[in-house]
Motif scaffolding. Structure first.
Motif, PDB file in Angstrom:
ATOM      1  N   THR A  92      49.914 -70.381 -46.332  1.00  0.00           N
ATOM      2  CA  THR A  92      49.471 -69.974 -47.658  1.00  0.00           C
ATOM      3  C   THR A  92      50.635 -69.361 -48.421  1.00  0.00           C
ATOM      4  N   LYS A  93      50.664 -69.634 -49.736  1.00  0.00           N
ATOM      5  CA  LYS A  93      51.753 -69.095 -50.564  1.00  0.00           C
ATOM      6  C   LYS A  93      51.584 -67.605 -50.815  1.00  0.00           C
ATOM      7  N   GLY A  94      50.340 -67.179 -50.929  1.00  0.00           N
ATOM      8  CA  GLY A  94      50.102 -65.754 -51.146  1.00  0.00           C
ATOM      9  C   GLY A  94      50.362 -65.320 -52.574  1.00  0.00           C
ATOM     10  N   THR A  95      50.003 -64.065 -52.873  1.00  0.00           N
ATOM     11  CA  THR A  95      50.189 -63.507 -54.220  1.00  0.00           C
ATOM     12  C   THR A  95      50.932 -62.175 -54.189  1.00  0.00           C
ATOM     13  N   GLN A  96      51.527 -61.818 -53.072  1.00  0.00           N
ATOM     14  CA  GLN A  96      52.293 -60.582 -52.999  1.00  0.00           C
ATOM     15  C   GLN A  96      53.664 -60.771 -53.644  1.00  0.00           C
ATOM     16  N   VAL A  97      54.254 -59.658 -54.114  1.00  0.00           N
ATOM     17  CA  VAL A  97      55.579 -59.700 -54.746  1.00  0.00           C
ATOM     18  C   VAL A  97      56.543 -58.820 -53.970  1.00  0.00           C
ATOM     19  N   ASP A  98      57.824 -59.045 -54.192  1.00  0.00           N
ATOM     20  CA  ASP A  98      58.868 -58.212 -53.590  1.00  0.00           C
ATOM     21  C   ASP A  98      58.957 -56.916 -54.393  1.00  0.00           C
ATOM     22  N   VAL A  99      58.508 -55.817 -53.803  1.00  0.00           N
ATOM     23  CA  VAL A  99      58.433 -54.542 -54.513  1.00  0.00           C
ATOM     24  C   VAL A  99      59.803 -54.087 -54.995  1.00  0.00           C
ATOM     25  N   GLN A 100      60.813 -54.195 -54.164  1.00  0.00           N
ATOM     26  CA  GLN A 100      62.145 -53.719 -54.541  1.00  0.00           C
ATOM     27  C   GLN A 100      62.721 -54.518 -55.703  1.00  0.00           C
ATOM     28  N   LYS A 101      62.528 -55.825 -55.691  1.00  0.00           N
ATOM     29  CA  LYS A 101      63.019 -56.647 -56.801  1.00  0.00           C
ATOM     30  C   LYS A 101      62.250 -56.358 -58.082  1.00  0.00           C
ATOM     31  N   ALA A 102      60.946 -56.122 -57.955  1.00  0.00           N
ATOM     32  CA  ALA A 102      60.137 -55.779 -59.127  1.00  0.00           C
ATOM     33  C   ALA A 102      60.585 -54.450 -59.720  1.00  0.00           C
ATOM     34  N   LEU A 103      60.886 -53.480 -58.874  1.00  0.00           N
ATOM     35  CA  LEU A 103      61.366 -52.178 -59.366  1.00  0.00           C
ATOM     36  C   LEU A 103      62.720 -52.324 -60.040  1.00  0.00           C
ATOM     37  N   ALA A 104      63.563 -53.199 -59.529  1.00  0.00           N
ATOM     38  CA  ALA A 104      64.871 -53.422 -60.152  1.00  0.00           C
ATOM     39  C   ALA A 104      64.693 -53.991 -61.557  1.00  0.00           C
ATOM     40  N   LYS A 105      63.734 -54.899 -61.728  1.00  0.00           N
ATOM     41  CA  LYS A 105      63.473 -55.461 -63.057  1.00  0.00           C
ATOM     42  C   LYS A 105      62.895 -54.397 -63.992  1.00  0.00           C
ATOM     43  N   TYR A 106      62.071 -53.539 -63.440  1.00  0.00           N
ATOM     44  CA  TYR A 106      61.534 -52.444 -64.260  1.00  0.00           C
ATOM     45  C   TYR A 106      62.662 -51.555 -64.781  1.00  0.00           C
ATOM     46  N   LEU A 120      57.108 -42.235 -64.494  1.00  0.00           N
ATOM     47  CA  LEU A 120      56.547 -43.574 -64.635  1.00  0.00           C
ATOM     48  C   LEU A 120      57.051 -44.502 -63.525  1.00  0.00           C
ATOM     49  N   LEU A 121      58.319 -44.330 -63.124  1.00  0.00           N
ATOM     50  CA  LEU A 121      58.872 -45.142 -62.051  1.00  0.00           C
ATOM     51  C   LEU A 121      58.069 -44.940 -60.757  1.00  0.00           C
ATOM     52  N   LYS A 122      57.716 -43.687 -60.479  1.00  0.00           N
ATOM     53  CA  LYS A 122      56.932 -43.389 -59.279  1.00  0.00           C
ATOM     54  C   LYS A 122      55.567 -44.066 -59.335  1.00  0.00           C
ATOM     55  N   LYS A 123      54.938 -44.030 -60.523  1.00  0.00           N
ATOM     56  CA  LYS A 123      53.632 -44.667 -60.685  1.00  0.00           C
ATOM     57  C   LYS A 123      53.725 -46.179 -60.512  1.00  0.00           C
ATOM     58  N   VAL A 124      54.796 -46.753 -61.035  1.00  0.00           N
ATOM     59  CA  VAL A 124      54.988 -48.199 -60.923  1.00  0.00           C
ATOM     60  C   VAL A 124      55.152 -48.585 -59.453  1.00  0.00           C
ATOM     61  N   LYS A 125      55.934 -47.798 -58.715  1.00  0.00           N
ATOM     62  CA  LYS A 125      56.145 -48.076 -57.298  1.00  0.00           C
ATOM     63  C   LYS A 125      54.827 -48.005 -56.535  1.00  0.00           C
ATOM     64  N   GLN A 126      54.020 -46.971 -56.819  1.00  0.00           N
ATOM     65  CA  GLN A 126      52.720 -46.832 -56.163  1.00  0.00           C
ATOM     66  C   GLN A 126      51.790 -47.984 -56.523  1.00  0.00           C
ATOM     67  N   ALA A 127      51.831 -48.388 -57.799  1.00  0.00           N
ATOM     68  CA  ALA A 127      50.964 -49.474 -58.255  1.00  0.00           C
ATOM     69  C   ALA A 127      51.356 -50.804 -57.617  1.00  0.00           C
ATOM     70  N   LEU A 128      52.667 -51.040 -57.474  1.00  0.00           N
ATOM     71  CA  LEU A 128      53.133 -52.272 -56.841  1.00  0.00           C
ATOM     72  C   LEU A 128      52.705 -52.322 -55.374  1.00  0.00           C
ATOM     73  N   THR A 129      52.805 -51.175 -54.701  1.00  0.00           N
ATOM     74  CA  THR A 129      52.386 -51.106 -53.294  1.00  0.00           C
ATOM     75  C   THR A 129      50.889 -51.367 -53.164  1.00  0.00           C
ATOM     76  N   ALA A 130      50.108 -50.743 -54.056  1.00  0.00           N
ATOM     77  CA  ALA A 130      48.657 -50.943 -54.040  1.00  0.00           C
ATOM     78  C   ALA A 130      48.301 -52.397 -54.358  1.00  0.00           C
ATOM     79  N   TYR A 131      49.049 -52.979 -55.278  1.00  0.00           N
ATOM     80  CA  TYR A 131      48.820 -54.383 -55.641  1.00  0.00           C
ATOM     81  C   TYR A 131      49.025 -55.284 -54.427  1.00  0.00           C
ATOM     82  N   ASN A 132      50.113 -55.044 -53.709  1.00  0.00           N
ATOM     83  CA  ASN A 132      50.416 -55.875 -52.544  1.00  0.00           C
ATOM     84  C   ASN A 132      49.373 -55.732 -51.442  1.00  0.00           C
TER      85      ASN A 132
END
Length: 468
Positions: A162-176, A126-138
């Motif tokens: 522009t403020k943008g809507t991208q997130v910090d992938v590494q920080k998001a994974l840490a929260k996961y 699931l961690l791998k899928k989350v990482k891929q999904a976050l990358t695709a989201y960005n």
């Protein structure tokens, strides 16, 4: 007064009994109840007894859906897994180390039964899928950027930040990862990325570079002349946030025009002779190697780099760097200078001048005027000087020769030059009538007693004019 003292005494005694009793109660309660914020297999059991906790775990659904949300929106839906309810014996054992009424508020997640399988799945697949999904989201999200500057039609334009809507992938994974072992739906809350200090500084630098480039002027020194090149003539439109590039096609066209008008290598030139005042025109064959010619492509790139380099100031003088040949201070519209060698093949005389003053008038012997042993005519320069030297080549009959000389000053790459010739009879020097029987393979032979003067008063790259 005595009655008041006795009343206060009894009140304090009662308060003490109450505190002691409360403490005993709290201690007994804490020994039999889970500490606040404790979870077992993802279910909250804080404040429950072992029996109540076991009943709650048994009553709750054992289906784990493994859903992950990002800022309230579904990011990943993993496979559904089943968790067996924990037994009362397992719960009691867990209570032994997770009890207490006043325990820390820090969450304590306990995994019992087969919940470790779920945790393993969440920590790997699931961690791998989350990482891929976050990358695709960005990749689909809008990137934040500072105020961008760019060039359009010679004017600096601005694109708002522009403020943008991208997130910090590494920080998001840490929260996961902090939620993965809780066996609950994972909810990641993230703020959107903002432009970094480096990006903001880079954007400001682009603006500064564009402003400087438009105002920048380079003083291009070529062939003894100065040309003014303006950045505004060569900077072209750019994309937001990117430094404008140089129009190499336009710059090459300018350099080609300069090369065609000023270069001297392989060009016919009109020269006024110092020994006679007569004006002659040199040929434009490759053998006539005096002068220079621009490498237009390399020179254009060199100048382009200086236009876009913020460390190169306006009005910087840039001397040509990419060229072939020698004598870069001359062009076809200027004199070749009064320090030179003039050689008349018709009279077989060699004239050495320094700053217009005749230093030597030497009778010489040359090659033929035509055929394989002819001495070439034109405008040359002294390639180098060597003393002593050995001249090697082939005679007309094919035999090889190796002639020792005290002084050697080559003029062409194929071996024509000025040197002393001790093997020649003195009568041939300056006497064209002997040319048919006495001639060199093309070189200018000097009497041994005179060649030292040639060596003394000439230098490398000095022009040598050979004419009939």
């Amino acid at each position: 007064m005595a009655k008041k003292k006795r009343g206060l005494k009894w009140a304090l005694l009662g308060l003490g009994i109450l505190i002691i009793g409360g403490g005993i109660f709290a201690w007994q309660y804490g020994q039999t109840h889970f500490a606040p914020h404790t979870t077992i297999d993802g279910q909250s059991v804080g404040g429950l007894t072992a029996t109540a906790a076991t009943q709650k775990l048994a009553a709750k659904s054992s289906q784990i859906t493994n859903r992950v949300y990002l800022n309230g929106k579904l990011l990943v839906s993993g496979k559904t897994q089943t968790v067996k309810p924990a037994t009362q014996a397992q719960v009691k054992k867990a209570l032994a180390s997770h009890h207490g009424l006043f325990a820390s508020n820090k969450h304590s997640a306990i995994a019992l039964s087969n919940s470790k399988q779920v945790q393993t799945y969440r920590q790997t697949t699931l961690l791998k899928k989350v990482k891929q999904a976050l990358t695709a989201y960005n990749q689909k999200a809008t990137a934040a950027h500072p105020t961008y500057y760019y060039l359009k039609n010679g004017q600096i334009q601005k694109q708002a930040s522009t403020k943008g809507t991208q997130v910090d992938v590494q920080k998001a994974l840490a929260k996961y990862k902090t939620q993965a072992n809780r066996l609950k739906t994972v909810k990641i809350t993230m703020g959107y990325q903002t432009p970094t200090k480096a990006e903001t500084a880079a954007a400001a630098k682009v603006k500064s570079t564009l402003e400087q480039g438009l105002k920048k002027t380079l003083i291009y020194h070529v062939g003894g002349k100065d040309y003014t090149l303006k950045g505004s003539d060569y900077l072209v439109n750019s994309t937001p946030g990117k430094t404008a590039t140089i129009d190499l096609t336009a710059l090459k066209a300018k350099l080609t025009k300069i090369n065609n008008s000023d270069s001297t290598q392989g060009q016919a030139m009109s020269i006024k002779l110092l020994n006679s005042g007569k004006t002659i025109t040199t040929n434009n064959t490759t053998a006539s190697n005096y002068g220079w010619s621009l490498n237009v492509s390399a020179e254009a790139q060199m100048l382009a780099n200086k236009f876009t380099n913020p460390n190169v100031q306006s009005n910087t003088k840039v001397t040509m760097q990419n060229y072939s040949g020698q004598n870069i201070s001359y062009n076809r519209n200027s004199s070749i200078g009064s320090t030179r060698v003039e050689i008349n093949l018709s009279t077989l005389h060699e004239y050495i001048y320094v700053d217009g003053k005749l230093k030597a008038n030497i009778p010489v012997m040359s090659g033929t005027l035509s055929g394989s042993d002819k001495t070439p005519t034109g405008l040359f320069h002294i390639l180098y000087k060597q003393s002593p030297s050995v001249l090697r080549g082939k005679n007309d009959n094919g035999s090889k020769y190796a002639s020792k000389v005290s002084y050697w000053e080559p003029l062409t790459e194929d071996g024509v030059g000025m040197h002393d010739s001790s093997w020649q009879p003195s009568k041939v020097y300056g006497n064209p009538s002997y040319r048919s029987t006495y001639h060199s393979h093309g070189c200018l032979n000097n009497p041994p007693s005179k060649m030292k003067l040639v060596w003394k008063y000439t230098s490398t790259t000095e022009p040598v004019i050979i004419y009939k």
